[in-house]
Design an enzyme around this catalytic site. Sequence first.
Site, PDB file in Angstrom:
ATOM      1  N   CYS A   2      -6.373 -61.683 -24.526  1.00  0.00           N
ATOM      2  CA  CYS A   2      -5.389 -61.618 -23.445  1.00  0.00           C
ATOM      3  C   CYS A   2      -4.610 -60.303 -23.531  1.00  0.00           C
ATOM      4  O   CYS A   2      -4.615 -59.630 -24.547  1.00  0.00           O
ATOM      5  CB  CYS A   2      -4.415 -62.781 -23.565  1.00  0.00           C
ATOM      6  SG  CYS A   2      -5.226 -64.364 -23.601  1.00  0.00           S
ATOM      7  N   ARG A  27      -9.703 -55.278 -21.903  1.00  0.00           N
ATOM      8  CA  ARG A  27      -9.730 -56.385 -22.879  1.00  0.00           C
ATOM      9  C   ARG A  27     -10.422 -57.616 -22.307  1.00  0.00           C
ATOM     10  O   ARG A  27     -10.685 -58.581 -23.022  1.00  0.00           O
ATOM     11  CB  ARG A  27      -8.302 -56.744 -23.311  1.00  0.00           C
ATOM     12  CG  ARG A  27      -7.547 -55.600 -23.969  1.00  0.00           C
ATOM     13  CD  ARG A  27      -6.062 -55.876 -23.971  1.00  0.00           C
ATOM     14  NE  ARG A  27      -5.707 -56.881 -24.942  1.00  0.00           N
ATOM     15  CZ  ARG A  27      -5.328 -56.599 -26.190  1.00  0.00           C
ATOM     16  NH1 ARG A  27      -5.302 -55.353 -26.579  1.00  0.00           N
ATOM     17  NH2 ARG A  27      -5.025 -57.548 -27.048  1.00  0.00           N
ATOM     18  N   TRP A  75      -7.617 -64.400 -21.113  1.00  0.00           N
ATOM     19  CA  TRP A  75      -9.021 -64.606 -21.476  1.00  0.00           C
ATOM     20  C   TRP A  75      -9.080 -66.039 -21.966  1.00  0.00           C
ATOM     21  O   TRP A  75      -8.533 -66.356 -23.030  1.00  0.00           O
ATOM     22  CB  TRP A  75      -9.438 -63.630 -22.573  1.00  0.00           C
ATOM     23  CG  TRP A  75     -10.858 -63.787 -23.016  1.00  0.00           C
ATOM     24  CD1 TRP A  75     -11.345 -64.684 -23.925  1.00  0.00           C
ATOM     25  CD2 TRP A  75     -11.995 -63.046 -22.570  1.00  0.00           C
ATOM     26  NE1 TRP A  75     -12.683 -64.537 -24.075  1.00  0.00           N
ATOM     27  CE2 TRP A  75     -13.130 -63.543 -23.261  1.00  0.00           C
ATOM     28  CE3 TRP A  75     -12.184 -62.018 -21.677  1.00  0.00           C
ATOM     29  CZ2 TRP A  75     -14.412 -63.045 -23.069  1.00  0.00           C
ATOM     30  CZ3 TRP A  75     -13.468 -61.502 -21.491  1.00  0.00           C
ATOM     31  CH2 TRP A  75     -14.552 -62.022 -22.165  1.00  0.00           C
ATOM     32  N   ASN A  99      -0.459 -64.375 -26.268  1.00  0.00           N
ATOM     33  CA  ASN A  99      -1.815 -63.976 -26.635  1.00  0.00           C
ATOM     34  C   ASN A  99      -2.055 -64.558 -28.020  1.00  0.00           C
ATOM     35  O   ASN A  99      -1.224 -64.418 -28.899  1.00  0.00           O
ATOM     36  CB  ASN A  99      -1.922 -62.441 -26.666  1.00  0.00           C
ATOM     37  CG  ASN A  99      -3.330 -61.985 -27.072  1.00  0.00           C
ATOM     38  OD1 ASN A  99      -4.257 -62.802 -27.125  1.00  0.00           O
ATOM     39  ND2 ASN A  99      -3.480 -60.712 -27.364  1.00  0.00           N
ATOM     40  N   GLY A 100      -3.177 -65.257 -28.200  1.00  0.00           N
ATOM     41  CA  GLY A 100      -3.488 -65.860 -29.503  1.00  0.00           C
ATOM     42  C   GLY A 100      -3.837 -67.326 -29.309  1.00  0.00           C
ATOM     43  O   GLY A 100      -4.130 -67.770 -28.205  1.00  0.00           O
ATOM     44  N   GLU A 479     -32.093 -58.767 -36.193  1.00  0.00           N
ATOM     45  CA  GLU A 479     -30.883 -58.276 -35.534  1.00  0.00           C
ATOM     46  C   GLU A 479     -30.557 -56.851 -35.977  1.00  0.00           C
ATOM     47  O   GLU A 479     -30.217 -55.999 -35.149  1.00  0.00           O
ATOM     48  CB  GLU A 479     -29.718 -59.222 -35.823  1.00  0.00           C
ATOM     49  CG  GLU A 479     -28.365 -58.783 -35.302  1.00  0.00           C
ATOM     50  CD  GLU A 479     -28.319 -58.548 -33.798  1.00  0.00           C
ATOM     51  OE1 GLU A 479     -29.270 -58.962 -33.099  1.00  0.00           O
ATOM     52  OE2 GLU A 479     -27.366 -57.906 -33.333  1.00  0.00           O
ATOM     53  N   LYS A 483     -30.312 -53.674 -33.416  1.00  0.00           N
ATOM     54  CA  LYS A 483     -29.140 -52.775 -33.353  1.00  0.00           C
ATOM     55  C   LYS A 483     -29.594 -51.336 -33.471  1.00  0.00           C
ATOM     56  O   LYS A 483     -29.192 -50.473 -32.712  1.00  0.00           O
ATOM     57  CB  LYS A 483     -28.151 -53.083 -34.486  1.00  0.00           C
ATOM     58  CG  LYS A 483     -27.332 -54.322 -34.359  1.00  0.00           C
ATOM     59  CD  LYS A 483     -26.270 -54.309 -33.272  1.00  0.00           C
ATOM     60  CE  LYS A 483     -26.714 -54.737 -31.923  1.00  0.00           C
ATOM     61  NZ  LYS A 483     -27.237 -56.041 -31.673  1.00  0.00           N
ATOM     62  N   GLU A 486     -31.661 -50.121 -30.387  1.00  0.00           N
ATOM     63  CA  GLU A 486     -30.860 -50.050 -29.155  1.00  0.00           C
ATOM     64  C   GLU A 486     -30.060 -48.769 -29.053  1.00  0.00           C
ATOM     65  O   GLU A 486     -29.887 -48.216 -27.979  1.00  0.00           O
ATOM     66  CB  GLU A 486     -29.831 -51.199 -29.134  1.00  0.00           C
ATOM     67  CG  GLU A 486     -30.331 -52.529 -28.758  1.00  0.00           C
ATOM     68  CD  GLU A 486     -29.158 -53.485 -28.561  1.00  0.00           C
ATOM     69  OE1 GLU A 486     -28.773 -53.674 -27.404  1.00  0.00           O
ATOM     70  OE2 GLU A 486     -28.649 -53.994 -29.563  1.00  0.00           O
ATOM     71  N   HIS A 502     -49.451 -59.320 -45.008  1.00  0.00           N
ATOM     72  CA  HIS A 502     -50.481 -59.773 -44.046  1.00  0.00           C
ATOM     73  C   HIS A 502     -50.691 -58.730 -42.957  1.00  0.00           C
ATOM     74  O   HIS A 502     -50.900 -59.071 -41.803  1.00  0.00           O
ATOM     75  CB  HIS A 502     -50.041 -61.116 -43.440  1.00  0.00           C
ATOM     76  CG  HIS A 502     -49.902 -62.192 -44.457  1.00  0.00           C
ATOM     77  ND1 HIS A 502     -50.989 -62.801 -45.041  1.00  0.00           N
ATOM     78  CD2 HIS A 502     -48.804 -62.725 -45.042  1.00  0.00           C
ATOM     79  CE1 HIS A 502     -50.565 -63.687 -45.935  1.00  0.00           C
ATOM     80  NE2 HIS A 502     -49.244 -63.661 -45.956  1.00  0.00           N
ATOM     81  N   LYS A 598     -25.177 -54.265 -20.216  1.00  0.00           N
ATOM     82  CA  LYS A 598     -24.476 -55.217 -21.078  1.00  0.00           C
ATOM     83  C   LYS A 598     -24.913 -56.645 -20.771  1.00  0.00           C
ATOM     84  O   LYS A 598     -25.015 -57.472 -21.643  1.00  0.00           O
ATOM     85  CB  LYS A 598     -22.964 -55.091 -20.907  1.00  0.00           C
ATOM     86  CG  LYS A 598     -22.143 -55.997 -21.830  1.00  0.00           C
ATOM     87  CD  LYS A 598     -22.453 -55.745 -23.293  1.00  0.00           C
ATOM     88  CE  LYS A 598     -21.820 -56.780 -24.222  1.00  0.00           C
ATOM     89  NZ  LYS A 598     -22.346 -56.674 -25.591  1.00  0.00           N
TER      90      LYS A 598
HETATM   91  C1  AGP Z   1     -27.777 -57.174 -27.889  1.00  0.00           C
HETATM   92  O1  AGP Z   1     -27.277 -56.084 -28.638  1.00  0.00           O
HETATM   93  C2  AGP Z   1     -28.231 -56.772 -26.512  1.00  0.00           C
HETATM   94  N1  AGP Z   1     -27.151 -56.206 -25.768  1.00  0.00           N
HETATM   95  C3  AGP Z   1     -29.024 -57.833 -25.779  1.00  0.00           C
HETATM   96  O2  AGP Z   1     -30.135 -58.164 -26.586  1.00  0.00           O
HETATM   97  C4  AGP Z   1     -28.268 -59.148 -25.474  1.00  0.00           C
HETATM   98  O3  AGP Z   1     -28.036 -59.843 -26.666  1.00  0.00           O
HETATM   99  C5  AGP Z   1     -29.170 -60.018 -24.575  1.00  0.00           C
HETATM  100  O4  AGP Z   1     -29.362 -59.318 -23.365  1.00  0.00           O
HETATM  101  C6  AGP Z   1     -28.572 -61.401 -24.286  1.00  0.00           C
HETATM  102  O5  AGP Z   1     -27.345 -61.250 -23.627  1.00  0.00           O
HETATM  103  P1  AGP Z   1     -26.356 -62.509 -23.571  1.00  0.00           P
HETATM  104  O6  AGP Z   1     -25.979 -62.838 -24.976  1.00  0.00           O
HETATM  105  O7  AGP Z   1     -25.176 -62.038 -22.757  1.00  0.00           O
HETATM  106  O8  AGP Z   1     -27.084 -63.654 -22.925  1.00  0.00           O
END
Ligand code: AGP
Length: 603
Positions: A2, A27, A75, A99-100, A479, A483, A486, A502, A598
Amino acid sequence: MCGIVGYIGAKEKKNILLDGLKELEYRGYDSAGIAIIENGELKHFKAVGKLKNLRDKTKKYSSSGFGVAIGHTRWATHGKPTELNAHPHLGEYSFVVHNGIIENYQEIKNELEDVGVNFLSQTDTETIVHLFEKNNTNLNNPFHAFKKTISKLNGAYATLLITEAEPESIFFAKNGSPMLIGFNGDEIYFASSDTPIIGKATEVYYLEDGEYGYAKNGEVKLFDSIGIEKEIIKKPLATDKKMAQKDGFRFFMEKEIYEQSQVMNDCMIGRVLDNRIEFEELDSNLFRDINSIKICACGTSYHSALTGAYLLERLAKIPTQVEIASEFRYKEPLLQKDTLFITISQSGETADTLEALKMANRAGLKSLTICNVDNSSIVRESSSAILTRAGIEKGVASTKAFATQTMVLWMLTLYIAELKGNISKDRLDDELHAIRKIPKALIVTDRLHDKIHRLSKRYLHGHGFFFIGRDIFFPLALEGALKLKEISYLHAEGYPAGEMKHGPIALADSELFTIALMPKSLHYDKIKSNVEELSARDATILAISPEEFELADDFIKTKYSSHAMLEFFEMMVITQLLALEISIRLGNDVDMPRNLAKSVTVE
Ligand code: AGP
């Protein structure tokens, strides 16, 4: 997260508040509101959605003369994004913004309802204003009433309160959530961060946890957590708004990695209790007649799903399958009604995940989503939702969302395990003991970040990276690889360590970089022999482990070794920082990597 703004002075207050809230939009929020007292009269406006809606509502209003004013962008953490749940919250003659998360709000709310107080909203915040007015009725002294109110609150709060009982003051308190005070002559400003007051105030004071007080007649009375009056040491105010939004970090992703410790506290508050897990947003009937779980997600959310599946089967003894949403949609899946369908999504708008959820709903399955955005499409489409409370995640490469998703899955596992009687009290206590250490394990030290910054210069080329791990460290390896891919655009893949022989080991040579996740608490000897096989074939090894590993070309020593999830979260931060530092060295746009969005709202 928030956003809060406040102002005392003779300038026009509506625009000061709305312009200030605009600076806090980054935010993230789903509703907003303002409240103003001038000439002893209370005015307030609220609107769901973007600030434009609030500006439209206040178009005909303009304040004049001396007054006090507070504003808020919300939020949602408790209660849907609605006008009723938007702040400021009204008592009989007072307004509050917050906020919190007030951890003991239900207890306070019950006590107030027992004496006839009516609540309009579902929020924890509303308890503050009603408790204040009850105390003021007894004490007939607004500041003493405010002080008594704050002393009753458990949890995180940054709060401002104005009241007709003291129309020339703003009462404030801070604990766990950020808030600052800005000064410019006899004008006083309040804000969650500096951006709303840049260009308005000239000096600033950043409130410390436990501090509270009031502003009146151009001055501020400040008290520490034990009620001793404190001198205010003002500092010159920063002038760069963009930098202020990043709170001084180079990228939002970097800031969000550092925020993980704090948002993890928010994610856990009110859920990790002394001897059990509680989800007030869940009806335990959700799990009645459920004999298996299917988790569906994409990208990073798919990786947290994979991690959760290990925990659910091991601790809750419930068969769990994980599906990539874009595959699930077209595989003609077999869906049984005794399967709980869980989706995981940061944005709540990912098209593939949303369509998969609709398929499950059409097949009559009960559904639960773990999501960061309340009122998003996936939240609205699900029978139940658990919010991760990570606050807005601006970096396209997800970090704090992944961390809080994984935490929610771990908490959910323990909740289901207890519900189904599948976990002993001792084991539950051990898990809760480890969970409570996670926020600390997520703290990024300068020493660690400096080491990774130095190390990153060696990993800017090569023909690729393997991130390898076993058990829950396999999804963490996936993961870590995602990262890096990406934001550095270098090829990387996550692999189960036991699978290297394998086929992939054929790639091993000095130009193949292997990031080996080597926890002490889970299959250490197995992962060690997998890494030795790679080292014997001249692969370059970066080992991440609490135990020294002499065959490593590079080594990052971790602290925790008592519980696999503690090791998981500590290694997660290391892989996030490694990707960040490599990307920065390559000169990439860390927050907006090429070709990525995003939220992937299309197929
Ligand atoms: C993760 O770093 C990416 N931005 C991407 O893989 C993301 O996790 C994926 O598009 C799923 O998005 P969501 O969690 O908003 O559903």
